[in-house]
Design an enzyme around this catalytic site. Sequence first.
Site, PDB file in Angstrom:
ATOM      1  N   GLN A 133      37.096  29.524  42.608  1.00 45.00           N
ATOM      2  CA  GLN A 133      35.810  30.089  43.031  1.00 45.00           C
ATOM      3  C   GLN A 133      34.847  30.093  41.849  1.00 45.00           C
ATOM      4  O   GLN A 133      33.678  30.425  42.005  1.00 45.00           O
ATOM      5  CB  GLN A 133      36.011  31.526  43.520  1.00 45.00           C
ATOM      6  CG  GLN A 133      36.934  31.631  44.716  1.00 45.00           C
ATOM      7  CD  GLN A 133      37.353  33.067  44.944  1.00 45.00           C
ATOM      8  OE1 GLN A 133      36.673  33.819  45.638  1.00 45.00           O
ATOM      9  NE2 GLN A 133      38.459  33.471  44.362  1.00 45.00           N
ATOM     10  N   ASP A 193      32.247  27.860  36.369  1.00 46.84           N
ATOM     11  CA  ASP A 193      32.338  27.313  35.010  1.00 46.84           C
ATOM     12  C   ASP A 193      33.238  26.081  35.026  1.00 46.84           C
ATOM     13  O   ASP A 193      33.848  25.756  36.050  1.00 46.84           O
ATOM     14  CB  ASP A 193      32.849  28.381  34.025  1.00 46.84           C
ATOM     15  CG  ASP A 193      34.268  28.860  34.346  1.00 46.84           C
ATOM     16  OD1 ASP A 193      35.176  28.003  34.470  1.00 46.84           O
ATOM     17  OD2 ASP A 193      34.488  30.075  34.473  1.00 46.84           O
ATOM     18  N   HIS A 248      32.903  26.987  45.201  1.00 48.39           N
ATOM     19  CA  HIS A 248      31.613  27.680  45.145  1.00 48.39           C
ATOM     20  C   HIS A 248      30.580  26.936  44.293  1.00 48.39           C
ATOM     21  O   HIS A 248      29.604  27.526  43.848  1.00 48.39           O
ATOM     22  CB  HIS A 248      31.797  29.115  44.607  1.00 48.39           C
ATOM     23  CG  HIS A 248      32.450  30.034  45.599  1.00 48.39           C
ATOM     24  ND1 HIS A 248      32.940  31.281  45.273  1.00 48.39           N
ATOM     25  CD2 HIS A 248      32.715  29.875  46.934  1.00 48.39           C
ATOM     26  CE1 HIS A 248      33.459  31.845  46.354  1.00 48.39           C
ATOM     27  NE2 HIS A 248      33.342  31.021  47.366  1.00 48.39           N
ATOM     28  N   CYS A 297      19.677  18.325  44.523  1.00 45.24           N
ATOM     29  CA  CYS A 297      18.278  18.054  44.871  1.00 45.24           C
ATOM     30  C   CYS A 297      18.023  18.431  46.328  1.00 45.24           C
ATOM     31  O   CYS A 297      18.676  17.923  47.241  1.00 45.24           O
ATOM     32  CB  CYS A 297      17.936  16.586  44.649  1.00 45.24           C
ATOM     33  SG  CYS A 297      16.207  16.252  45.053  1.00 45.24           S
ATOM     34  N   CYS A 346      14.115  15.229  39.804  1.00 51.75           N
ATOM     35  CA  CYS A 346      15.459  14.758  40.178  1.00 51.75           C
ATOM     36  C   CYS A 346      15.634  13.332  39.634  1.00 51.75           C
ATOM     37  O   CYS A 346      14.763  12.484  39.844  1.00 51.75           O
ATOM     38  CB  CYS A 346      15.577  14.765  41.706  1.00 51.75           C
ATOM     39  SG  CYS A 346      17.033  13.894  42.302  1.00 51.75           S
ATOM     40  N   ASN A 367      46.994  39.322  38.425  1.00 52.64           N
ATOM     41  CA  ASN A 367      45.694  39.987  38.304  1.00 52.64           C
ATOM     42  C   ASN A 367      45.815  41.146  37.328  1.00 52.64           C
ATOM     43  O   ASN A 367      46.890  41.730  37.182  1.00 52.64           O
ATOM     44  CB  ASN A 367      45.253  40.509  39.688  1.00 52.64           C
ATOM     45  CG  ASN A 367      43.755  40.742  39.775  1.00 52.64           C
ATOM     46  OD1 ASN A 367      43.126  41.176  38.820  1.00 52.64           O
ATOM     47  ND2 ASN A 367      43.185  40.452  40.932  1.00 52.64           N
ATOM     48  N   ALA A 391      45.083  37.898  32.309  1.00 48.10           N
ATOM     49  CA  ALA A 391      45.465  36.521  32.679  1.00 48.10           C
ATOM     50  C   ALA A 391      46.118  35.795  31.516  1.00 48.10           C
ATOM     51  O   ALA A 391      47.067  35.035  31.704  1.00 48.10           O
ATOM     52  CB  ALA A 391      44.228  35.765  33.162  1.00 48.10           C
TER      53      ALA A 391
HETATM   54  P1  OAD Z   1      35.414  39.522  41.198  1.00 48.19           P
HETATM   55  O1  OAD Z   1      34.465  39.998  40.128  1.00 48.19           O
HETATM   56  O2  OAD Z   1      35.177  39.996  42.583  1.00 48.19           O
HETATM   57  O3  OAD Z   1      36.901  39.953  40.807  1.00 48.19           O
HETATM   58  C1  OAD Z   1      37.378  39.718  39.515  1.00 48.19           C
HETATM   59  C2  OAD Z   1      38.876  39.924  39.544  1.00 48.19           C
HETATM   60  O4  OAD Z   1      39.364  39.575  38.270  1.00 48.19           O
HETATM   61  C3  OAD Z   1      39.317  41.363  39.815  1.00 48.19           C
HETATM   62  O5  OAD Z   1      40.349  41.352  40.787  1.00 48.19           O
HETATM   63  C4  OAD Z   1      39.836  41.845  38.457  1.00 48.19           C
HETATM   64  O6  OAD Z   1      40.963  42.727  38.600  1.00 48.19           O
HETATM   65  C5  OAD Z   1      40.303  40.538  37.847  1.00 48.19           C
HETATM   66  N1  OAD Z   1      40.284  40.515  36.374  1.00 48.19           N
HETATM   67  C6  OAD Z   1      39.341  40.985  35.526  1.00 48.19           C
HETATM   68  N2  OAD Z   1      39.674  40.734  34.248  1.00 48.19           N
HETATM   69  C7  OAD Z   1      40.866  40.078  34.286  1.00 48.19           C
HETATM   70  C8  OAD Z   1      41.730  39.544  33.293  1.00 48.19           C
HETATM   71  N3  OAD Z   1      41.463  39.618  31.988  1.00 48.19           N
HETATM   72  N4  OAD Z   1      42.875  38.940  33.708  1.00 48.19           N
HETATM   73  C9  OAD Z   1      43.179  38.850  35.022  1.00 48.19           C
HETATM   74  N5  OAD Z   1      42.402  39.324  35.994  1.00 48.19           N
HETATM   75  C10 OAD Z   1      41.256  39.933  35.640  1.00 48.19           C
HETATM   76  O7  OAD Z   1      35.451  37.929  41.087  1.00 48.19           O
HETATM   77  P2  OAD Z   1      35.935  36.861  42.179  1.00 48.19           P
HETATM   78  O8  OAD Z   1      37.078  37.386  42.970  1.00 48.19           O
HETATM   79  O9  OAD Z   1      36.091  35.570  41.464  1.00 48.19           O
HETATM   80  O10 OAD Z   1      30.855  33.867  44.597  1.00 48.19           O
HETATM   81  O11 OAD Z   1      34.656  36.793  43.086  1.00 48.19           O
HETATM   82  C11 OAD Z   1      34.638  35.916  44.181  1.00 48.19           C
HETATM   83  C12 OAD Z   1      33.239  35.395  44.400  1.00 48.19           C
HETATM   84  O12 OAD Z   1      32.339  36.485  44.494  1.00 48.19           O
HETATM   85  C13 OAD Z   1      32.672  34.581  43.254  1.00 48.19           C
HETATM   86  O13 OAD Z   1      33.082  33.229  43.272  1.00 48.19           O
HETATM   87  C14 OAD Z   1      31.205  34.682  43.476  1.00 48.19           C
HETATM   88  C15 OAD Z   1      31.116  36.158  43.781  1.00 48.19           C
HETATM   89  O14 OAD Z   1      30.064  36.549  44.575  1.00 48.19           O
HETATM   90  C16 OAD Z   1      29.705  33.206  44.603  1.00 48.19           C
HETATM   91  O15 OAD Z   1      28.916  33.254  43.686  1.00 48.19           O
HETATM   92  C17 OAD Z   1      29.498  32.392  45.825  1.00 48.19           C
END
Ligand code: OAD
Length: 229
Positions: A83, A86, A101, A109, A128, A193, A211
């Site tokens: 997701q 980067d 994502h 474009c 573009c 996690n 992680a």
């Molecule tokens: P979140 O910010 O919702 O969740 C981050 C997760 O990473 C949490 O479950 C934390 O416990 C975990 N976390 C934080 N630090 C960590 C570490 N050092 N080691 C392991 N785990 C750690 O991020 P996502 O689940 O990626 O979408 O969010 C999903 C989507 O929501 C993103 O792709 C983005 C956002 O809106 C779009 O932009 C479309």
Amino acid sequence: MLTGAGVSAESGVATFRDSGGLWEGHDVHQVATPEGFAANPDLVLRFYDERRSQVQLVEPNAAHKALARLEQALDDKVTIVTQNVDDLHERAGSTRVIHMHGELLSALCLRCGQRHRWENELASYPPCPSCSQPDLRPDIVWFGEVPYHMDRIEPLLQQADVFVSIGTSGEVYPAAGFVAAAGAYWAKTVELNLQASRSRSLFDRVKEGPATHVVLEWVDEFLADGVRS
Ligand code: OAD
């Protein structure tokens, strides 16, 4: 594998929903929806320009590298669906990465539909490279838009022996539904996690910790023991 912001957190990339995360300081509707972009494109372009330049300053961490090592050991049996927008998985050496994502280092474009690798700013409305129109937007899937590559992801979920979710809160669908889908097709399911997510009861195994520790440990165990991990 499904990865989320947590896998890049220790590289210095902010997560979204943790305290101090990106969505704490920003209105999601303003910067991550097509309506927000239509209402204030300058604000949205500047927001992603800043993130694009930040991401080029950080480095892959031990978790990204461990996943690349897993792919090296198992070849095409490992696919990372991320997701994250980067490019840290790729820079660590992973080659089978699906960005559902979108990508910060890509511009889309709105005029001709072409996607281009993009390292610089978009807020100056550059033309573009394909059609010369100044209609480039960040190649990011915003809320209300359909994620990329679902046609490639669905068969992977059906065929997986092991599904590992790494550093994602499981708050955003369709990714949040992947564990149930893979489990329904008999994959072993593992969550790695910092703290177990709300979906923890759907996983066969949960390993908590940063992680850079838990992914490394799990990869070592998996390469030693195989599917039982
Ligand atoms: P979140 O910010 O919702 O969740 C981050 C997760 O990473 C949490 O479950 C934390 O416990 C975990 N976390 C934080 N630090 C960590 C570490 N050092 N080691 C392991 N785990 C750690 O991020 P996502 O689940 O990626 O979408 O969010 C999903 C989507 O929501 C993103 O792709 C983005 C956002 O809106 C779009 O932009 C479309």
